[in-house]
Design an enzyme around this catalytic site. Structure first.
Site, PDB file in Angstrom:
ATOM      1  N   TYR A  67      56.790  54.844  90.858  1.00 44.50           N
ATOM      2  CA  TYR A  67      55.775  54.463  89.868  1.00 44.50           C
ATOM      3  C   TYR A  67      54.548  53.853  90.535  1.00 44.50           C
ATOM      4  CZ  TYR A  67      58.391  55.908  85.835  1.00 44.50           C
ATOM      5  OH  TYR A  67      59.023  56.693  84.903  1.00 44.50           O
ATOM      6  N   HIS A 119      54.772  56.735  74.535  1.00 45.22           N
ATOM      7  CA  HIS A 119      55.648  56.678  75.715  1.00 45.22           C
ATOM      8  C   HIS A 119      55.287  55.523  76.650  1.00 45.22           C
ATOM      9  CE1 HIS A 119      56.921  61.203  75.307  1.00 45.22           C
ATOM     10  NE2 HIS A 119      57.292  60.456  74.302  1.00 45.22           N
ATOM     11  N   CYS A 150      62.209  34.764  84.486  1.00 41.81           N
ATOM     12  CA  CYS A 150      63.679  34.798  84.522  1.00 41.81           C
ATOM     13  C   CYS A 150      64.237  35.432  85.804  1.00 41.81           C
ATOM     14  CB  CYS A 150      64.210  35.551  83.298  1.00 41.81           C
ATOM     15  SG  CYS A 150      64.059  37.347  83.448  1.00 41.81           S
ATOM     16  N   GLY A 187      47.077  69.741  73.793  1.00 40.90           N
ATOM     17  CA  GLY A 187      47.609  69.661  75.159  1.00 40.90           C
ATOM     18  C   GLY A 187      49.048  69.214  75.227  1.00 40.90           C
ATOM     19  N   SER A 189      53.160  70.672  74.755  1.00 42.24           N
ATOM     20  CA  SER A 189      53.999  71.858  74.581  1.00 42.24           C
ATOM     21  C   SER A 189      54.790  71.771  73.279  1.00 42.24           C
ATOM     22  CB  SER A 189      54.948  72.008  75.762  1.00 42.24           C
ATOM     23  OG  SER A 189      55.674  70.814  75.943  1.00 42.24           O
ATOM     24  N   ASN A 213      45.396  74.088  72.751  1.00 45.23           N
ATOM     25  CA  ASN A 213      46.325  74.090  73.886  1.00 45.23           C
ATOM     26  C   ASN A 213      46.016  75.274  74.797  1.00 45.23           C
ATOM     27  OD1 ASN A 213      48.751  72.413  74.644  1.00 45.23           O
ATOM     28  ND2 ASN A 213      49.598  74.453  74.941  1.00 45.23           N
TER      29      ASN A 213
END
Ligand code: APR
Length: 248
Positions: A67, A119, A150, A187, A189, A213
């Protein structure tokens, strides 16, 4: 491009428009899609084997580093003309909701305001244990940075495979789809649920459904209008055709 006069009329009169975007909306910014993004050191891994709670539990450092690498790539890219056309559209439509499956933050960067990031956002980081968000973390190359509160491990604030979508965002997205007079699918699928169901929810409530698309998708036969090409080209032309020449 010539747009059907019916579509121009619908958009001119529309008070409520909702839009769903996917990886294709960022493609012209130079961001590779999720599955295309594996290169160099990372080519040996499948994204599905890195973007999951199991992968993080197994090897948190590997997932964190992947990431971190993707975050760096995103920092170098800018929104494209399609992102800006959607900001322009938001300025013209009284109730406009932009729902995105993209985690790259480019819609926010471009200036979209009523935005639901279904997301998550790769640029945000939170504690995997207590959920506290943080904007700064140490750059220790040996281990995954820890939560100041924590001492839990920090992770990107994205939805991983096998994880639920954020409930509030999803509810708002479904409501926005149901209330829309015109719904755009751009854009994407359209195969990943539940985001893909949004277009159907809109259609079932009588919305005009428009797809932009690069290629036909399973949604195409269910749309009222489908344009196949680049969203960074088609969207600015559409905004110009409907509202005049002041799009960026
Ligand atoms: N303009 C418009 N569409 C484009 C462009 C472009 N410039 N470039 C590519 N596309 C289209 C492709 O043809 C494809 O149909 O965008 C679509 C992207 O589809 P996916 O890669 O499946 O992306 P998406 O629909 O966003 O995937 C949903 O799945 O991989 C997971 O979590 C990831 O958020 C992602 C989700």
């Amino acid at each position: 491009m010539d747009f059907p006069s019916d579509l121009i009329r619908f958009l001119t009169k529309a008070e409520r428009v909702s839009v769903l975007t996917g990886a294709g909306a960022s493609q012209e910014s130079g961001l590779r899609t999720f599955r295309d993004s594996q290169s160099g050191l990372w080519a040996q891994y499948r994204p599905e084997d890195l973007a999951s709670p199991e992968a993080f539990a197994r090897d948190p450092k590997l997932v964190w580093d992947w990431y971190a690498w993707r975050r760096e790539a995103i920092k170098g890219v800018r929104p494209n003309a399609g992102h800006y056309a959607l900001v322009e559209m938001e300025n013209k439509i009284p109730t406009f909701t932009l729902v995105t499956q993209n985690v790259d933050g480019l819609h926010r960067f471009a200036g979209s305001r009523n935005l639901l990031e279904l997301h998550g956002n790769i640029l945000r980081v939170r504690c995997a244990n207590c959920g506290t968000f943080t904007e700064t973390w140490g750059d220790d190359t040996e281990s995954v940075p820890k939560c100041e509160r924590c001492s839990g491990l920090l992770r990107p604030d994205v939805v991983w495979f096998g994880e639920a979508l954020p409930r509030a965002e999803l509810e708002s997205a479904v409501n926005a789809a149901r209330e829309a007079q015109v719904f755009f699918s751009i854009g994407t699928s359209g195969v990943v649920q539940p985001a893909a169901a949004l277009a159907h929810a809109a259609r079932n409530k009588g919305a005009v459904v428009v797809e932009i698309n690069a290629e036909p998708t399973p949604l195409t036969p269910k749309t009222d209008f489908a344009f196949h090409g680049k969203s960074g080209e088609i969207l600015p032309e559409l905004v110009k055709a409907v509202w005049g020449n002041n799009s960026r």
